[in-house]
Design a protein around this motif. Structure first.
Motif, PDB file in Angstrom:
ATOM      1  N   SER A 167     -39.663 -24.766 -26.386  1.00 13.09           N
ATOM      2  CA  SER A 167     -38.821 -24.237 -27.513  1.00 13.09           C
ATOM      3  C   SER A 167     -39.144 -22.987 -28.291  1.00 13.09           C
ATOM      4  O   SER A 167     -39.664 -23.259 -29.713  1.00 13.09           O
ATOM      5  N   ASP A 168     -38.753 -21.741 -28.026  1.00  8.72           N
ATOM      6  CA  ASP A 168     -38.644 -20.651 -29.689  1.00  8.72           C
ATOM      7  C   ASP A 168     -37.522 -20.357 -29.853  1.00  8.72           C
ATOM      8  O   ASP A 168     -36.438 -19.946 -29.191  1.00  8.72           O
ATOM      9  N   VAL A 169     -37.495 -20.441 -31.450  1.00 15.81           N
ATOM     10  CA  VAL A 169     -36.443 -20.843 -32.132  1.00 15.81           C
ATOM     11  C   VAL A 169     -35.537 -19.466 -32.158  1.00 15.81           C
ATOM     12  O   VAL A 169     -34.158 -19.383 -32.205  1.00 15.81           O
ATOM     13  N   ASP A 170     -36.652 -18.231 -32.337  1.00 15.10           N
ATOM     14  CA  ASP A 170     -36.019 -16.416 -31.934  1.00 15.10           C
ATOM     15  C   ASP A 170     -35.095 -16.795 -30.971  1.00 15.10           C
ATOM     16  O   ASP A 170     -33.737 -16.316 -30.610  1.00 15.10           O
ATOM     17  N   VAL A 171     -34.806 -17.213 -29.768  1.00 16.04           N
ATOM     18  CA  VAL A 171     -34.858 -17.371 -28.349  1.00 16.04           C
ATOM     19  C   VAL A 171     -33.818 -18.403 -28.522  1.00 16.04           C
ATOM     20  O   VAL A 171     -32.739 -17.863 -28.022  1.00 16.04           O
ATOM     21  N   VAL A 172     -33.374 -19.795 -28.891  1.00 17.76           N
ATOM     22  CA  VAL A 172     -32.843 -20.611 -28.739  1.00 17.76           C
ATOM     23  C   VAL A 172     -31.341 -19.897 -29.481  1.00 17.76           C
ATOM     24  O   VAL A 172     -30.847 -19.997 -29.213  1.00 17.76           O
ATOM     25  N   ALA A 173     -31.854 -18.977 -30.783  1.00 14.19           N
ATOM     26  CA  ALA A 173     -30.448 -18.682 -31.600  1.00 14.19           C
ATOM     27  C   ALA A 173     -29.896 -17.260 -30.583  1.00 14.19           C
ATOM     28  O   ALA A 173     -28.776 -17.593 -30.717  1.00 14.19           O
ATOM     29  N   ASN A 174     -30.342 -17.025 -30.786  1.00 13.19           N
ATOM     30  CA  ASN A 174     -29.980 -15.798 -29.309  1.00 13.19           C
ATOM     31  C   ASN A 174     -29.411 -15.631 -28.001  1.00 13.19           C
ATOM     32  O   ASN A 174     -28.130 -15.732 -28.178  1.00 13.19           O
TER      33      ASN A 174
ATOM     34  N   ALA B 263     -30.009 -13.586 -22.860  1.00 12.45           N
ATOM     35  CA  ALA B 263     -28.569 -13.517 -24.052  1.00 12.45           C
ATOM     36  C   ALA B 263     -28.309 -12.178 -24.366  1.00 12.45           C
ATOM     37  O   ALA B 263     -27.521 -12.006 -24.875  1.00 12.45           O
ATOM     38  N   GLN B 264     -29.396 -11.631 -24.513  1.00 14.30           N
ATOM     39  CA  GLN B 264     -29.164 -10.140 -25.423  1.00 14.30           C
ATOM     40  C   GLN B 264     -27.708  -9.657 -24.145  1.00 14.30           C
ATOM     41  O   GLN B 264     -27.058  -8.909 -24.863  1.00 14.30           O
ATOM     42  N   ILE B 265     -28.108  -9.646 -22.780  1.00 13.12           N
ATOM     43  CA  ILE B 265     -27.627  -8.999 -22.092  1.00 13.12           C
ATOM     44  C   ILE B 265     -25.943  -9.310 -21.970  1.00 13.12           C
ATOM     45  O   ILE B 265     -24.874  -8.492 -22.221  1.00 13.12           O
ATOM     46  N   LEU B 266     -26.013 -10.741 -21.736  1.00 13.83           N
ATOM     47  CA  LEU B 266     -24.620 -11.534 -21.732  1.00 13.83           C
ATOM     48  C   LEU B 266     -23.884 -10.869 -23.289  1.00 13.83           C
ATOM     49  O   LEU B 266     -22.666 -10.662 -23.376  1.00 13.83           O
ATOM     50  N   GLN B 267     -24.663 -10.761 -24.262  1.00 16.90           N
ATOM     51  CA  GLN B 267     -23.522 -10.716 -25.255  1.00 16.90           C
ATOM     52  C   GLN B 267     -23.028  -9.015 -25.464  1.00 16.90           C
ATOM     53  O   GLN B 267     -21.627  -8.921 -25.508  1.00 16.90           O
ATOM     54  N   VAL B 268     -24.222  -8.045 -24.888  1.00 13.54           N
ATOM     55  CA  VAL B 268     -23.023  -6.698 -25.153  1.00 13.54           C
ATOM     56  C   VAL B 268     -21.476  -6.676 -23.263  1.00 13.54           C
ATOM     57  O   VAL B 268     -20.914  -5.819 -23.753  1.00 13.54           O
TER      58      VAL B 268
ATOM     59  N   PHE C  66     -31.848 -14.208 -39.174  1.00 17.24           N
ATOM     60  CA  PHE C  66     -31.229 -13.274 -38.784  1.00 17.24           C
ATOM     61  C   PHE C  66     -30.105 -14.248 -37.444  1.00 17.24           C
ATOM     62  O   PHE C  66     -28.954 -14.497 -37.815  1.00 17.24           O
ATOM     63  N   VAL C  67     -30.714 -13.830 -36.355  1.00 17.82           N
ATOM     64  CA  VAL C  67     -30.359 -14.684 -35.556  1.00 17.82           C
ATOM     65  C   VAL C  67     -29.654 -16.132 -35.274  1.00 17.82           C
ATOM     66  O   VAL C  67     -29.085 -16.256 -35.117  1.00 17.82           O
ATOM     67  N   SER C  68     -30.509 -16.613 -35.995  1.00 13.88           N
ATOM     68  CA  SER C  68     -30.267 -17.985 -36.067  1.00 13.88           C
ATOM     69  C   SER C  68     -28.653 -18.300 -37.706  1.00 13.88           C
ATOM     70  O   SER C  68     -28.297 -18.512 -36.899  1.00 13.88           O
ATOM     71  N   LEU C  69     -28.814 -17.431 -38.346  1.00 14.18           N
ATOM     72  CA  LEU C  69     -27.812 -17.572 -39.122  1.00 14.18           C
ATOM     73  C   LEU C  69     -26.690 -17.240 -38.222  1.00 14.18           C
ATOM     74  O   LEU C  69     -25.477 -17.805 -38.236  1.00 14.18           O
ATOM     75  N   ARG C  70     -26.772 -16.514 -37.683  1.00 11.98           N
ATOM     76  CA  ARG C  70     -25.517 -16.113 -36.499  1.00 11.98           C
ATOM     77  C   ARG C  70     -25.090 -16.917 -35.404  1.00 11.98           C
ATOM     78  O   ARG C  70     -23.762 -16.738 -35.672  1.00 11.98           O
ATOM     79  N   ALA C  71     -25.867 -17.743 -34.897  1.00 13.22           N
ATOM     80  CA  ALA C  71     -25.360 -18.768 -34.240  1.00 13.22           C
ATOM     81  C   ALA C  71     -24.722 -19.672 -34.823  1.00 13.22           C
ATOM     82  O   ALA C  71     -23.799 -20.444 -34.516  1.00 13.22           O
TER      83      ALA C  71
END
Length: 372
Positions: A193-200, A127-132, A246-251
């Motif tokens: 399911s990890d919230v931080d990962v799903v949100a990202n 997810a992080q690499i896809l974003q950039v 932060f990452v949940s709000l962003r999504a």
């Protein structure tokens, strides 16, 4: 003599005023990040031992920097877009590095420790690499890097709670290496399911192809709504409440999600600020990293709800970050990533920790950029 003293006081006040500005802090932060890039990310790397008795490793000390460098290049991309600064060469070289670090064979993807066979590729790194990549390249230029792992996540990793597993493995026809990874997921890394990962991941999917993945995105947003607790979101892999929030709000905001959920989160963030203007881990003093993460969440939620932020209130956070700044390192290392060991047994016996000054600098710089 009196005239000289007045001039000194005037210059001192001007310097203090300059330092107490989002612009000044952003410029200092990006300077430290560029210096870290030019030094080869020596302070960013995450080194951890994995013994040859337990793991199939050539080197017992495994080094991770893929996720960290993806975070930093994301800030470079944001900085170049919003500020008169040219970081094109740094960005291009980092994206080349990230592309070269992809797992070969199988479904591809990226693993946090790339040379640790027992650790599968994971959704968070992808997810992080896809974003950039989405921010820098035309979409058709990198589909071959992401489509197979994304389809594997969506089709083979879906859970009943509407989220997805963190580890990217197909359901059937596992290779020998994937079988090894499956064993270690159930022995050490853990499932669910990890919230931080799903949100990202949701945020990345929206940047990649919102229309194509709309059904999956809406499913994931419902997962986040269900996981909100007293306004915030807890993380599995990160310290504190503010990264997950932060990452949940962003999504949610990027996906034009439920405004009541966002309003509840914004109230939580505002109410949890300390008197010194900062935020902290539970029962700890305020630190620069948690403060930056909270500010990022506040800025995103306020903009989405069209609620202006009180500037006098915001000044408290600015002055807190000023007091935490060190000219030599920027902002100090704070606990960021946590790796709970023993999850599959239901008993977490050890929490492995990673933090670094460059990561703190990264999020502070990203936060300052929002308030220029």
């Amino acid at each position: 003599m009196l005239h000289a003293n007045r001039e000194y006081l005037k210059n001192s006040e001007e310097l203090t005023t300059k330092k107490a500005s989002w612009n000044f802090l952003f410029e200092q932060g990006i300077k430290h990040l560029v210096a870290e890039k030019e030094a080869g990310f020596v302070n960013t790397k995450h080194a951890m031992p994995f013994t040859k008795e337990a793991f199939q490793v050539e080197q017992e000390l495994q080094i991770a920097d893929i996720f960290q460098r993806a975070l930093l290049v994301d800030t470079f991309l944001d900085a170049q877009e919003k500020y008169p600064i040219c970081l094109q060469e740094h960005i291009a070289s980092e994206l080349t590095y990230l592309k070269s670090a992809k797992r070969e064979g199988g479904i591809g993807g990226w693993g946090y420790f790339p040379d640790l066979k027992e650790l599968p590729p994971d959704v968070d790194d992808l997810a992080q690499i896809l974003q950039v990549f989405c921010k820098f390249y035309p979409k058709d230029g990198f589909k071959d890097l992401f489509d197979v792992p994304i389809e594997t996540i969506l089709n083979d990793q879906a859970n009943e709670d509407l989220g997805w597993e963190t580890w990217i493995l197909p359901k059937e026809n596992l290779t020998k290496e994937q079988q090894l990874q499956y064993e270690w997921i159930h022995k050490a890394w853990g499932t669910g399911s990890d919230v931080d990962v799903v949100a990202n991941f949701l945020y990345a999917l929206q940047g990649y192809d919102k229309k194509r993945f709309d059904t999956d995105i809406q499913r994931g947003l419902r997962f986040l709504y269900n996981k909100q607790h007293q306004g915030g979101w807890e993380s599995t892999w990160y310290y504190g409440l503010y990264y997950g929030t932060f990452v949940s709000l962003r999504a949610i905001c990027y996906g034009k999600g439920d405004k009541q959920v966002v309003a509840k989160a914004l109230a939580f963030l505002l109410d949890s600020q300390h008197d010194d203007g900062g935020w902290s881990l539970p029962e700890q003093p305020s630190d620069a990293l948690q403060t930056a993460l909270a500010l990022l969440g506040i800025e995103i939620a306020s903009r989405y709800l069209e609620k202006p932020i009180d500037l006098k209130w915001l000044d408290k956070s600015l002055h807190f970050l000023v007091t935490q700044y060190d000219e030599n390192i920027g902002w100090e290392s704070c606990p960021f990533i946590k790796m709970p060991m023993g999850r599959p047994s239901g008993f977490v016996h050890t929490i492995l920790t990673y933090g670094s000054s460059p990561i703190t600098n990264n999020f502070v710089t990203k936060a300052c950029l929002q308030f220029l």
